[in-house]
Design a protein around this motif. Structure first.
Motif, PDB file in Angstrom:
ATOM      1  N   ASP A 256      17.810 -48.171  74.306  1.00 12.43           N
ATOM      2  CA  ASP A 256      17.258 -48.075  75.663  1.00 12.43           C
ATOM      3  C   ASP A 256      15.779 -48.446  75.654  1.00 12.43           C
ATOM      4  O   ASP A 256      15.314 -49.188  76.514  1.00 12.43           O
ATOM      5  CB  ASP A 256      17.426 -46.664  76.225  1.00 12.43           C
ATOM      6  N   ARG A 257      15.037 -47.911  74.666  1.00 10.34           N
ATOM      7  CA  ARG A 257      13.607 -48.232  74.555  1.00 10.34           C
ATOM      8  C   ARG A 257      13.383 -49.719  74.316  1.00 10.34           C
ATOM      9  O   ARG A 257      12.368 -50.275  74.716  1.00 10.34           O
ATOM     10  CB  ARG A 257      12.963 -47.437  73.418  1.00 10.34           C
ATOM     11  N   ALA A 258      14.351 -50.380  73.664  1.00  6.19           N
ATOM     12  CA  ALA A 258      14.241 -51.817  73.383  1.00  6.19           C
ATOM     13  C   ALA A 258      14.496 -52.670  74.626  1.00  6.19           C
ATOM     14  O   ALA A 258      14.356 -53.886  74.577  1.00  6.19           O
ATOM     15  CB  ALA A 258      15.214 -52.210  72.281  1.00  6.19           C
ATOM     16  N   GLY A 259      14.869 -52.026  75.728  1.00  5.79           N
ATOM     17  CA  GLY A 259      15.061 -52.759  76.977  1.00  5.79           C
ATOM     18  C   GLY A 259      16.356 -53.548  77.019  1.00  5.79           C
ATOM     19  O   GLY A 259      16.398 -54.645  77.575  1.00  5.79           O
ATOM     20  N   ILE A 260      17.420 -52.987  76.467  1.00  4.33           N
ATOM     21  CA  ILE A 260      18.708 -53.687  76.433  1.00  4.33           C
ATOM     22  C   ILE A 260      19.145 -54.118  77.841  1.00  4.33           C
ATOM     23  O   ILE A 260      19.702 -55.193  78.010  1.00  4.33           O
ATOM     24  CB  ILE A 260      19.797 -52.790  75.792  1.00  4.33           C
TER      25      ILE A 260
ATOM     26  N   LEU B  10       6.973 -52.477  75.448  1.00  6.30           N
ATOM     27  CA  LEU B  10       8.432 -52.453  75.571  1.00  6.30           C
ATOM     28  C   LEU B  10       8.866 -52.669  77.013  1.00  6.30           C
ATOM     29  O   LEU B  10       9.837 -53.370  77.281  1.00  6.30           O
ATOM     30  CB  LEU B  10       8.984 -51.132  75.040  1.00  6.30           C
ATOM     31  N   GLU B  11       8.146 -52.069  77.952  1.00 13.01           N
ATOM     32  CA  GLU B  11       8.509 -52.195  79.365  1.00 13.01           C
ATOM     33  C   GLU B  11       8.281 -53.596  79.903  1.00 13.01           C
ATOM     34  O   GLU B  11       8.891 -53.995  80.885  1.00 13.01           O
ATOM     35  CB  GLU B  11       7.743 -51.163  80.187  1.00 13.01           C
ATOM     36  N   SER B  12       7.407 -54.372  79.258  1.00 11.74           N
ATOM     37  CA  SER B  12       7.128 -55.728  79.727  1.00 11.74           C
ATOM     38  C   SER B  12       8.174 -56.754  79.266  1.00 11.74           C
ATOM     39  O   SER B  12       8.191 -57.878  79.747  1.00 11.74           O
ATOM     40  CB  SER B  12       5.738 -56.177  79.280  1.00 11.74           C
ATOM     41  N   LEU B  13       9.048 -56.363  78.347  1.00 14.05           N
ATOM     42  CA  LEU B  13      10.076 -57.281  77.856  1.00 14.05           C
ATOM     43  C   LEU B  13      11.114 -57.545  78.944  1.00 14.05           C
ATOM     44  O   LEU B  13      11.585 -56.623  79.603  1.00 14.05           O
ATOM     45  CB  LEU B  13      10.773 -56.705  76.622  1.00 14.05           C
ATOM     46  N   ASP B  14      11.485 -58.810  79.113  1.00 12.44           N
ATOM     47  CA  ASP B  14      12.511 -59.178  80.087  1.00 12.44           C
ATOM     48  C   ASP B  14      13.102 -60.523  79.670  1.00 12.44           C
ATOM     49  O   ASP B  14      12.375 -61.464  79.378  1.00 12.44           O
ATOM     50  CB  ASP B  14      11.901 -59.278  81.488  1.00 12.44           C
ATOM     51  N   GLY B  15      14.433 -60.599  79.623  1.00 11.59           N
ATOM     52  CA  GLY B  15      15.090 -61.840  79.215  1.00 11.59           C
ATOM     53  C   GLY B  15      14.937 -62.107  77.729  1.00 11.59           C
ATOM     54  O   GLY B  15      15.096 -63.236  77.270  1.00 11.59           O
TER      55      GLY B  15
END
Length: 184
Positions: free
Chosen positions: A98-102, A36-41
């Protein structure tokens, strides 16, 4: 001897912990925290329903990374079996989003079969992350303005678009048939 046994147990837990977490996450249809933390864009698809399937197909074809936030159960298991990143949780809950990296997401899409749930997800996103682009699908045409008032940047009614294309095609508009073929 007790100290040696305790040290061994701690070391074993530290080594096996991440592997067990990944195994449970896979079995339960959830991503690990490091995933989850590696998700971006990425694009967050808040909720899952019949309208979601074509969205997932299009996102997969685009090559853009996306994450589906869906309530646990059969849907999350089936999505995971298809190698779709899924976070099991309530798509209307702030902590889950939040966990989904919005905050790092490119956009949020809400397109379940329940316009009320979609509106609640939109309100939750808007309250916490007002700058994130939100796109919604209105199951019922009369709910389009309500979803806009909830905070969606764009609201699309698949029924209206389909109806227009069908009518134009019936009237002999060859471009309508081409547009419909492009959408498939």
């Amino acid at each position: 001897m007790a100290l040696g046994t305790a040290s061994f147990a701690v070391a074993l837990g530290a080594l096996l912990g991440p592997a067990l977490e990944a195994r449970f996450a896979s079995a339960l249809g959830r991503m690990t925290q490091s995933d989850l933390e590696s998700l971006d864009g990425h694009v967050v698809v808040a909720g899952y329903g019949d309208l979601t399937e074509p969205i997932l197909t299009e996102l997969a074809a685009s090559g853009r990374q996306f994450l589906v936030v869906a309530r646990g159960g059969t849907d999350t298991s089936e999505l995971r079996d298809r190698d779709i990143d899924v976070l099991a949780g309530d798509p209307t809950d702030e902590k889950t989003l939040d966990r989904a990296g919005i905050e790092r997401a490119r956009a949020v899409v809400t397109a379940t079969n329940d316009d009320g749930e979609d509106a609640l997800a939109i309100l939750t996103v808007r309250e916490t992350y007002p700058d994130v682009r939100v796109v919604a699908a209105a199951t019922e045409q009369e709910n389009e303005p309500k979803l806009r008032r909830a905070g969606a940047d764009t609201v699309i009614s698949p029924a209206v678009i389909g109806g227009r294309l069908l009518a134009r095609s019936a009237l002999g508009d060859e471009h309508a048939e081409e547009e419909a073929a492009d959408l498939e």
